[in-house]
Design an enzyme around this catalytic site. Sequence first.
Site, PDB file in Angstrom:
ATOM      1  N   GLY A 698       0.819  -1.209   0.000  1.00 22.48           N
ATOM      2  CA  GLY A 698       0.000   0.000   0.000  1.00 22.48           C
ATOM      3  C   GLY A 698       0.846   1.250   0.000  1.00 22.48           C
ATOM      4  N   GLY A 703       4.348   7.870   2.085  1.00 26.13           N
ATOM      5  CA  GLY A 703       5.250   6.941   1.418  1.00 26.13           C
ATOM      6  C   GLY A 703       4.630   5.573   1.236  1.00 26.13           C
ATOM      7  N   LYS A 704       5.492   4.593   0.960  1.00 30.96           N
ATOM      8  CA  LYS A 704       5.031   3.231   0.683  1.00 30.96           C
ATOM      9  C   LYS A 704       5.106   2.368   1.935  1.00 30.96           C
ATOM     10  CE  LYS A 704       6.130   2.965  -4.266  1.00 30.96           C
ATOM     11  NZ  LYS A 704       6.836   2.186  -5.325  1.00 30.96           N
ATOM     12  N   VAL A 705       4.287   1.288   1.931  1.00 31.74           N
ATOM     13  CA  VAL A 705       4.285   0.327   3.025  1.00 31.74           C
ATOM     14  C   VAL A 705       4.569  -1.053   2.437  1.00 31.74           C
ATOM     15  CG1 VAL A 705       2.983  -0.674   4.938  1.00 31.74           C
ATOM     16  CG2 VAL A 705       2.590   1.701   4.281  1.00 31.74           C
ATOM     17  N   LYS A 723       7.277   0.995   6.919  1.00 32.35           N
ATOM     18  CA  LYS A 723       6.763   2.231   6.318  1.00 32.35           C
ATOM     19  C   LYS A 723       7.946   3.122   5.949  1.00 32.35           C
ATOM     20  CE  LYS A 723       3.013   4.189   7.839  1.00 32.35           C
ATOM     21  NZ  LYS A 723       2.151   4.300   6.657  1.00 32.35           N
ATOM     22  N   ASP A 826      -4.087  12.206  13.020  1.00 31.30           N
ATOM     23  CA  ASP A 826      -4.621  11.613  11.790  1.00 31.30           C
ATOM     24  C   ASP A 826      -5.411  10.346  12.116  1.00 31.30           C
ATOM     25  OD1 ASP A 826      -3.255  10.534   8.578  1.00 31.30           O
ATOM     26  OD2 ASP A 826      -5.166  11.459   9.103  1.00 31.30           O
TER      27      ASP A 826
END
Length: 1000
Positions: A698, A703-705, A723, A826
């Site tokens: 994801g 950024g990307k996971v 992450k 968040d």
Amino acid sequence: MANKRYASFFLFFTMPFSLLHKSYPQSVNQSSDEHQILLELKKHWEISPVLGRWSSNSAAHCNWGGITCTNGVVTGISLPNQTFIKPIPPSICLLKNLTYLDVSYNNISSPFPTVLYNCSNVKYLDLSNNAFAGKLPNDINSLSALLEHLNLSSNHFTGRIPPSIGLFPRLKSLLLDTNQFDGRYPAEDISKLAELERLTVAVNPFVPAPFPMEFGRLTRLTYLWLSNMNITGEIPESLSSLRELNLLDLSSNKLQGKIPTWIWQHRKLQYLYLYGNKFTGEIESNITALNLVEIDVSSNELTGMIPNGFGKLTNLTLLFLYFNKLNGSIPPCIGRLPKLTDIRLFNNMLSGSLPPELGKHSPLANLEVSNNNLSGELPEGLCFNRKLYDIVVFNNSFSGKLPSSLDGCHPLQNLMLYNNNFSGEFPRSLWSVVTDQLSVVMIQNNNFSGTFPAQLPWNFTRLDISNNRFSGPIPTLAGKMKVFRAANNLLSGEIPWDLTGISQVIEFDLSGNQISGSVPTTIGVLTRLNTLNLSGNQISGNIPAVFGFMTVLTILDLSLNKLSGDIPKDFNKLKLNFLNLSMNQLTGEIPISLQNEAYEQSFLFNPGLCVSSNNLVHNLPICRARTNINNDVSRRLIALFSSVGSIMLLGSAVLGIMLLRRKKHKQDHLSWKLTPFHILHFTANDILSGLCEQNWIGSGRSGKVYRVYAGDRASGGRMVAVKKIWNTPNLDDKLEKDFLAEVQILGEIRHTNIVKLLCCMSSSGAKLLVYEYMENGSLHQWLHQRERIGAPAPLDWPTRLQIAIDSARGLCYMHHHCSPPIVHRDVKSANILLDHNFRAKMADFGLAKILLGAGEDESFSAIAGTFGYMAPEYGHRIKMNEKIDVYSFGVVLLELITGRVANDGGEYYCLAQWAWRQYQENGLSVHLLDEGIRDATHVEDALDVFTLAVICTGEHPSMRPSMKDVLNMLIQFDRKPTGIQEKVIKKTCGLETVDIQNIE
């Protein structure tokens, strides 16, 4: 426990077994036998309020409590409310002439007692309000053929109602309500009971289906209760044949269409309850059902005007039309109804004035017409008959003085007149101690004037007179007061010294008055005070140090006064969400705990205040110690510093050249630094080697996971989530230190409901956060992407509630037990992750702050929140606190309850606005709930959580509850805690980590 219970039953059962044989000797004296049977019954059920008075020394058992005899033999047993636990014993049917048996309101938890099949003469059987469970037997008609009354309501029976329920030829009363019966309505079978007069099948989770037309055959019915059983469609015309009906209750179903004319013209109907459906259209104007006593058609979608025909109903005591779309004026004839006691018309679109004779001709007790467009004055005779206890008329345009009949209206308990245009002097008698019932007075935002007596009555719990014109001194407050608001009036004098009488108060607001004197040190007795606002007065003197010991105080506003002296150092002990000491005459150093950005607007226009040398966030001067340094010493220091500066400048140049060379040498070989926060069984290389496209699961704004299996199985390797939160070259050393400092705080958190940050990896070009891996992904996926992840079924209510409690527990820990508190920034369903047992954990906590520290100021609003979850104060309020998380969590609750996404692009822009509009206009309805949780068992709890979510998403941060309060409220809905939950609840918000997987 259950095994012990049944073991004791069988011990008793074997003792009189020989007595049960059908060839029971007729020659034995019947009276003495019945006496012995009753004593054995007492021994079986043990001590109870009535059985305790049964005496073995007395032969006159016909005189015992609960026993009825006819011609010397027992014909009736009535033992309700006796705390029985054990099942009904078989020996009870040895009383061969028993015709009446009532064991209601006990705690009997056995299956249906088939032993009663042997009671062949019973006509009246009441087993209601126990804990009988399981399915009804298919041969339930083996009960006495003489049965006329069968009451099984308020138990735990499940499954379908067997067809044999229709095989009682003499049955007149069948009460099956408030169980767990499912399947289809047993309409065809019940319709065979030709003698039936009373029928209740309400509050059972039947499969949704149209109204059972077969019930129209039960022409002798006088009482029909079918609420909360998923009836759909319209009321059939076949029911018009029920001409003997006295009560008709079809409330809280899914009925629609117009309310049939025959209902409004029924000759014998007295009680009509159709609330909580979807009825539309206008109410029948030609009302001839003149025997009506109570009418409740609230919470529908009725339109048009209130018909004048209601004025014919001279027996009417209760009229509920609230939460509809009615317009026009209220007919004056309603004010002349002689028996009207309760009228509720709130949340409509009514206009005009109230009926001028309302209350004059009837014992009116309750008036609720809030949230309409009504105007004019309240009727003069409103409390003429001295029965009125509630006046709820807020959010209208009423004006003028209050009616003289309220002067001395002693039964009055709640007076809610706020947001109108009332004027004149408020009746002084309502402040009198003689008015010993009045507890809630909310009259804010009017033009009332007047003064207070020296002391208010002890029974006041909530008093809000804000934004009026009250004058004079503040009264002595005493008793049960929880909320006292008197902002923006003309009150003067000093704050009363004696505050011991209101030690329970949680909110105290005297802002915007003419209060003088000092803040009394006795303010410290208000140990439960959460909010104190004394701003905009003329209060002088020092701030009492006792404030530092008011541990639950979260909102304090003393601005716009004449306070002087230092801010007490004990303020370091407080955890304030809001503090305002601006525009006073304070001096000295601000307490260290308040020298941070959260309070940078709290001390404006106090020229005598200063901060320590290492803290400049308040734009205030640095506190300097007095010195006597002479000019010669000063010159020497200047020279010394100049020399040191030259050396440092030269050293910096050399160091810069070295760093450039080092950077050029390593530009192709990133050097990774691993900072562990737990014992690790993997290396940096294990993580780096897994950062490939096939492991990508994801992406987000940060950024990307990746999902990486780190380490080998033999040494305890595990699946982790990695992450990669940014990729920016040229990060300086200051940023590196700031990043590591923030991550260090997050890595040290140990809590069951917060995803573990296992380690951090950093290099000059990238930052990696390594978390524990959560097998079931995010809550967002389970609520909104079920098909994509292949979920077999939607989450049921107990699972959703547990997820809400788990998430709240994690946030509660961050807000209330971390120092300093951590604001998530968040909170959203995508950041609530689920393990293999669907236990929830908060993820990405504090990440927004880290990203902000990384130089992402220009996109802070995007990073620190997600549209649809962001509180209204984002973007236009400099100071934000934990309440932004409360707002976002409220949105998550709405997602759990409604199944809707946080931002569905609909008419109201976001889910929170949609929910608030639904709550205001339509109230609480099962239609608000996600289809997966609409079963009757949990509807009430789910709607209560919906209300909690609306409160959490309130526009003003100060009005939102804390996460600790939210958590406590959610736990109350957890009706049947498991062993796991009981242990976790004990550690709510605590510092101790609970390993859920190992609790049992």
